[in-house]
Each structure stands twice: as C-alpha cells, then as structure tokens.
Design a protein around this motif. Structure first.
Motif, short mmCIF file in Angstrom:
data_model
loop_
_atom_site.label_atom_id
_atom_site.label_comp_id
_atom_site.label_asym_id
_atom_site.label_seq_id
_atom_site.Cartn_x
_atom_site.Cartn_y
_atom_site.Cartn_z
N LEU A 145 15.53 -30.01 33.78
CA LEU A 145 14.57 -28.87 33.72
C LEU A 145 15.40 -27.43 33.50
O LEU A 145 16.27 -27.26 34.06
CB LEU A 145 13.86 -28.80 34.90
CG LEU A 145 12.51 -29.90 35.27
CD1 LEU A 145 12.14 -29.72 36.71
CD2 LEU A 145 11.62 -29.87 34.35
N ALA A 174 4.85 -24.81 35.50
CA ALA A 174 4.87 -24.98 36.82
C ALA A 174 5.50 -23.60 37.43
O ALA A 174 6.43 -23.04 36.85
CB ALA A 174 5.64 -26.32 37.17
N LEU A 210 8.58 -36.89 38.23
CA LEU A 210 8.17 -35.62 38.42
C LEU A 210 8.95 -34.71 37.54
O LEU A 210 8.20 -33.72 37.01
CB LEU A 210 8.54 -35.43 39.80
CG LEU A 210 7.95 -34.09 40.51
CD1 LEU A 210 6.36 -33.83 40.22
CD2 LEU A 210 8.39 -33.88 41.90
N ARG A 211 10.23 -34.62 37.59
CA ARG A 211 10.93 -33.90 36.41
C ARG A 211 10.26 -33.89 34.95
O ARG A 211 9.98 -32.86 34.09
CB ARG A 211 12.45 -34.33 36.31
CG ARG A 211 13.04 -33.12 35.47
CD ARG A 211 14.69 -33.44 35.72
NE ARG A 211 15.03 -34.74 34.98
CZ ARG A 211 15.63 -35.82 35.43
NH1 ARG A 211 15.64 -35.95 36.94
NH2 ARG A 211 15.64 -37.00 34.73
N LEU A 233 12.62 -31.96 42.72
CA LEU A 233 12.10 -31.80 41.15
C LEU A 233 13.28 -32.53 40.33
O LEU A 233 13.11 -33.37 39.41
CB LEU A 233 11.78 -30.51 40.86
CG LEU A 233 10.44 -29.86 41.27
CD1 LEU A 233 10.60 -28.26 40.93
CD2 LEU A 233 9.49 -30.68 40.71
N THR A 272 6.86 -32.35 34.83
CA THR A 272 6.98 -30.87 34.90
C THR A 272 7.35 -30.14 33.67
O THR A 272 6.68 -29.23 33.03
CB THR A 272 7.92 -30.44 35.77
OG1 THR A 272 7.55 -31.10 37.25
CG2 THR A 272 8.03 -29.00 36.12
N THR A 330 -0.11 -23.34 44.56
CA THR A 330 1.30 -22.91 44.18
C THR A 330 2.01 -22.60 45.49
O THR A 330 1.77 -22.18 46.42
CB THR A 330 1.43 -21.55 43.40
OG1 THR A 330 0.51 -21.64 42.10
CG2 THR A 330 2.76 -21.19 43.07
N GLN A 354 4.52 -30.63 31.38
CA GLN A 354 3.28 -29.75 31.26
C GLN A 354 3.58 -28.36 30.71
O GLN A 354 2.83 -27.70 30.17
CB GLN A 354 3.14 -29.36 33.01
CG GLN A 354 2.39 -28.41 33.47
CD GLN A 354 2.14 -28.21 34.86
OE1 GLN A 354 2.68 -29.08 35.89
NE2 GLN A 354 1.84 -26.93 35.40
N ASP A 358 10.97 -24.21 31.61
CA ASP A 358 10.00 -25.34 32.06
C ASP A 358 9.60 -24.80 33.43
O ASP A 358 8.39 -25.64 33.68
CB ASP A 358 10.76 -26.62 32.21
CG ASP A 358 11.44 -27.13 30.89
OD1 ASP A 358 10.72 -27.11 29.78
OD2 ASP A 358 12.59 -27.35 31.28
N LEU A 359 10.04 -24.09 34.26
CA LEU A 359 9.68 -23.94 35.51
C LEU A 359 10.02 -22.30 35.85
O LEU A 359 11.11 -21.77 35.58
CB LEU A 359 10.35 -24.67 36.53
CG LEU A 359 10.31 -24.54 38.18
CD1 LEU A 359 8.87 -24.70 38.62
CD2 LEU A 359 11.48 -25.41 38.82
#
Length: 543
Positions: free
Chosen positions: A56, A203, A271-272, A265, A275, A235, A278, A174-175
């Motif tokens: 990520l 995210a 989950l990674r 994460l 994310t 959040t 997304q 990404d985050l």
C-alpha cells in the motif's frame, strides 16, 4: 482478446497525452487538467492495475505545522528533520521495510517519481537535480512489510511546487492519513481534503494531534461530526494528547494505536488488497469522468475553430468595405497640394492665354528672375505627402474598427474549466490583436503603392476627380493636359490603385489573424477514440 486493465489504462494515458488544446482561453485549464489526469493514470492506476498485491502507498497529509514528520519519526524511527522553520518537508520521504525493496525497482510503483536511496547516516536529499519529482527513500525495520509510508509537503505550503507535489502524492496513494490538530480540524482546507477523499472513495485514517488534557472527548466528537459532514462515514480517529517530545519523537504509547492499525493493513494480504482495490476503482471512476470531460472539450474545439473562421471571413468583408469608405471620406488633397496645383495651373493658363510668343517669353523671363521654375514636381511631392498622411490615418483607424468587432465575436468555450476575466491575457482575441498590430506595423514600413505609379497621373487624377470642380479650372488647362480618353484612364487607374491597396490591407490583416485559428479537423476523431476506450473501461471494470 480483451486488453488487461493495465494495458487499457496505459493506452488511455497515451491518448490523453496527445490532446493538444489550442484555444488558449480554455486550453490553459484543460491542459493542466490533462497533465494531472495522465499522471494519475501512469503513477497510480496503471501501476496498481498491474500489481494489485503490491505494498500500500500511504501518505501523511495535512497543513503546515500539524506534526506529520514528528508522527512519521515516532512510527519508524528518526527519518526527517522537524523544525519551526516552514516548510520543514521540502523533499518527500518514503519509508519502507527492507523486504519491499524490489517493489520500487523498475518504477513498478510510483513510476512518476525519481527515488534517491539515502544511507543510514544521510539526513536529506535536498538539492538533488531531476526533471521528475524526487522521493527520498529510507528503510526501517519498525515498519512492517506491505506498506510504503510517505511524509508529504504541506498542502498549504507557500511554495507552489510543494503544494503541487503534495497533490501528486495524494493522487498516487492508496491510503490517506490526514493529520490535524485539536485547534485546526475545522479549517476549510482540511475539510476539502476529506471531501476529496470521500469522492474518490479512498481509505482514510485521521490523526487528531495535540489534544488538550481533559478535552479528548469533546475534540473527538467535534472532529467526528466534521468527518461525517464530509461524507466519509466510519473513519478511524487516532487522538494524540499534548505532551513533551522525547528526543524529537512522541512516546511510543501515543502512536501505538495508529501503528497497530497500519501494521494490520500491511500484514493482512486480503485487507491490503481490498484497500488498494477500493482506491483503484474509486480513483478510476473519477479519472474516467475527467477523461470524458477532456475529450468533449477537445472535440468542441472543432466547432470553435469553424466559428472563428466564419467570424473572421465576415470581419474581413466588412473591414474592406469600411476601408473603402474611409478612403472616400478622407480629405486626401487639401492645403499645400491644392495651392501648388493652382499656382501651376495659373502659370499654364497665363502662358496659354498669351497673345503671342513675345508675351510668353516675358513670362518665362519673369519666372527665371524670381527663380520660379514651372514644374509639377512640387505639387506631386505635396500630393505624396498627403497620400502618406491619409494612409497613416487609415491604418490607425483599422484597430479602432476591428478590435470592437473581435470583442463582439461569439467564441466563448461551451465547456471546460473557466479562467474568469484572466482569459483575456491568453485568449485567441489577444493573439489576433497582436497579429493585427504586426500587420499594420509591417504595412506602415512598406513602400506605398502609389510610389510605383506615375506621380503626375495620380496627382492629376486625384485632383481632377475628387477635389477640383471643372467650372473652377481653366478649360485650356484641361485641354492641354487631359484629353477625354486620358482622363477616364487616369480615373480608372486611380480607383484600381486605391481599391487594390485597401483590399490588400484587409486581406493581409485577415490572413495574419486566420493563421492563428487552430487546426482542429482531427479533434473529433481523436475524441471519439478516447470516448470509445472510456466506455469499454466502464463496461469491463465498473464496480
């Protein structure tokens, strides 16, 4: 065989990069939007579409002085300097676990940036020279494999390049880890960032720094309401209370919750990937919509070009008519040319009226005595000066008649981001004005058309046709110099000379401005190709 997402996005980036917006009023804004969209496609979407399981890319983002670098140092060990001098972060720092080294090779991730590896004892890569933005790369065993953590420049930096760099990193992430303080969480710029994240469906985690003792609940509640209003929903908020730094870093306990969240994460492959997916498809939807808008703007330039051509043709025709009218209304021969002609005509009249050769000889002796040479040349030179003055007046009238017409032309862009009143500094109109001034200047320094004609013919024709009534002119003079056939020929020659000059000026001004109208005949086909690819991407990859 259908193209992969990576291939399709690279193709879209190529097609968008070839769009050359040529109408300056909207081209400036559209060109900037095009460049950012291409960067988003290449730096993030295409790369992520190929390597969805890559680490990520997480960015620490926020305003000046909220403590981003301090938080990064507290999470991974001392990496970057913290200071009261702003902005502290001039070159972004990317920190990763040593096991993720290969992901940065060959530009597989963050391909739009040059990465400079710093040794453990090196503090900064400031002063590095590169055509692309630079990332300082450091490794830390404190960071789990599976995540790149980047400390970005301040989004409100007074240095414009820093603001642009922060935006470019946000586009490639990404985050988003949004950092603010208990005193500044309601600032409009921060709220706008949260709204942008909601639109993109990326995210987000938020860090509420420097919370006063005893106000934790109130601060988190107030900030949570702002987050909900921004459209982010559930959040995570990581609150850090005010306290003394230890060696320039926060106590481990203050960042423990945030670190566990990031480790979770990074360490959970599913989950990674979720994310990253997304952010990928949220950003993809936004980029495709922007690409559709750019294609529409580009296609619309063909219509603008046609309207410009039509308007200029109409303007050229009206200007030719106005020019001819201007010449007819200009008092070309008054004063000196007329007085010199009258003097010459009177001398001819006296000579023709003389009863014998003796009287004519006396007239010639008298002229010789007083230095009076019987010549048409002084009148011709005076006529030339009058013609030159008339041309200067006519040329000066062109801007006064054309400029208002240019402003009245309906060439407003029907789509695209507006530039307000500033468009006039870069508009097609401004280019036309400059071309017009250049054409006029060139004509003013060029030879006058009548210098190539017989001076006596032009002088006499002008005088006879326009300014001297026949009943006031000695008939013997007209019989002496102008037969009926010669008179008509001279008048025709004069009309052709003047009309030809006016027409030539109008055509040259029109041609100079017409050359500035962009060639856009290929625009619709290029836009159609982009729209087709966008439709295919939306059908195949919409979420």
């Amino acid at each position: 065989m259908a193209k992969s997402l990576h291939e399709s996005l690279r193709e879209l980036a190529r097609l968008l990069g070839e769009l050359n917006f040529q109408f300056p009023r909207e081209g400036v804004a559209a060109g900037t939007l095009r460049d950012r969209t291409v960067r988003r496609l290449t730096d993030h979407l295409a790369a992520r579409g190929r390597d969805l399981d890559a680490p990520l890319v997480a960015v620490l983002v926020g305003s000046t002085g909220v403590g981003k670098t301090t938080i990064l140092n507290s999470l991974v060990g001392e990496i970057g300097p913290t200071s009261v001098q702003r902005p502290t972060t001039l070159t972004p720092v990317l920190v990763h676990h040593p096991d993720d080294e290969l992901w940065l090779a060959a530009d597989r991730i963050l391909g739009g940036f040059d990465k400079i590896r710093l040794d453990a004892d090196e503090a900064s890569a400031e002063g590095s020279h590169s055509e692309r933005p630079v990332l300082q790369v450091k490794t830390s065993e404190k960071l789990r494999p599976g995540i790149f953590l980047i400390d970005t420049p301040d989004v409100d930096s007074y240095v414009e390049t820093n603001r642009h760099l922060a935006l470019q990193l946000l586009d490639a992430a990404d985050l988003w880890i949004f950092v603010t303080t208990a005193q500044r969480y309601a600032e409009p710029q921060g709220i706008d960032l949260l709204k942008a994240a909601a639109r993109r469906k990326v995210a987000v985690g938020v860090v509420l720094n420097r919370v006063g003792h005893g106000s934790l609940l109130d601060s988190k509640t107030g900030f949570s309401e702002k987050i909900q209003q921004a459209g982010l929903g559930d959040t995570p908020i990581f609150a850090i209370t005010e306290g003394q730094l230890q060696g320039g870093m926060l106590p481990d306990a203050d960042v423990e919750t945030l670190k566990k969240w990031l480790d979770g994460l990074a360490g959970d492959a599913l989950l990674r990937t979720a994310t990253a997916r997304q952010a990928l498809f949220g950003s993809l939807a936004e980029v495709l919509e922007t690409s559709r808008k750019l294609a529409s703007i580009f296609a619309a330039e063909e219509e603008q070009s046609q309207r410009a051509q039509t308007a200029l043709a109409e303007l050229a025709a009206s200007q030719k008519s106005a020019g001819e009218h201007c010449w007819l209304e200009t008092p070309i021969l008054e004063g000196e040319p007329v007085s010199r002609f009258n003097h010459y005509a009177q001398a001819i009249f006296e000579e023709d009226s003389a009863e014998d050769s003796w009287i004519r000889k006396r007239l010639n002796w008298r002229r010789s005595l007083y230095g009076e040479k019987l010549s048409l040349r002084p009148g011709v030179e005076a006529a030339k000066r009058a013609l030159d003055a008339a041309q200067e007046s006519f040329m000066a009238s062109i801007p006064r008649t054309i400029h208002p017409r240019l402003e009245d032309l309906d060439l407003e862009p029907s789509q695209g981001e507006g530039l307000g009143e500033d468009w006039k500094t870069v508009s097609l109109y401004s280019q036309w004005h400059r071309a017009l001034s250049g054409a006029i200047s060139a004509k003013q320094t060029a030879d006058r058309p009548w210098r190539e004609e017989t001076p006596e013919a032009i002088f006499l024709a002008l005088l006879m046709e326009l300014y001297v009534a026949e009943e006031q002119t000695p008939v013997t003079f007209l019989e002496h110099y102008l037969t009926s056939a010669d008179h008509e020929e001279l008048k025709t020659k004069l009309r052709e000379t003047v009309a030809g000059s006016v027409e030539t000026w109008a055509e040259e001004v029109h041609e100079a401005m017409e050359k500035l109208v962009p060639a856009t005949e290929d625009n619709p086909a290029q836009a159609k190709e982009i729209l087709k690819l966008i439709t295919e991407l939306q059908e195949q990859w919409s979420q």
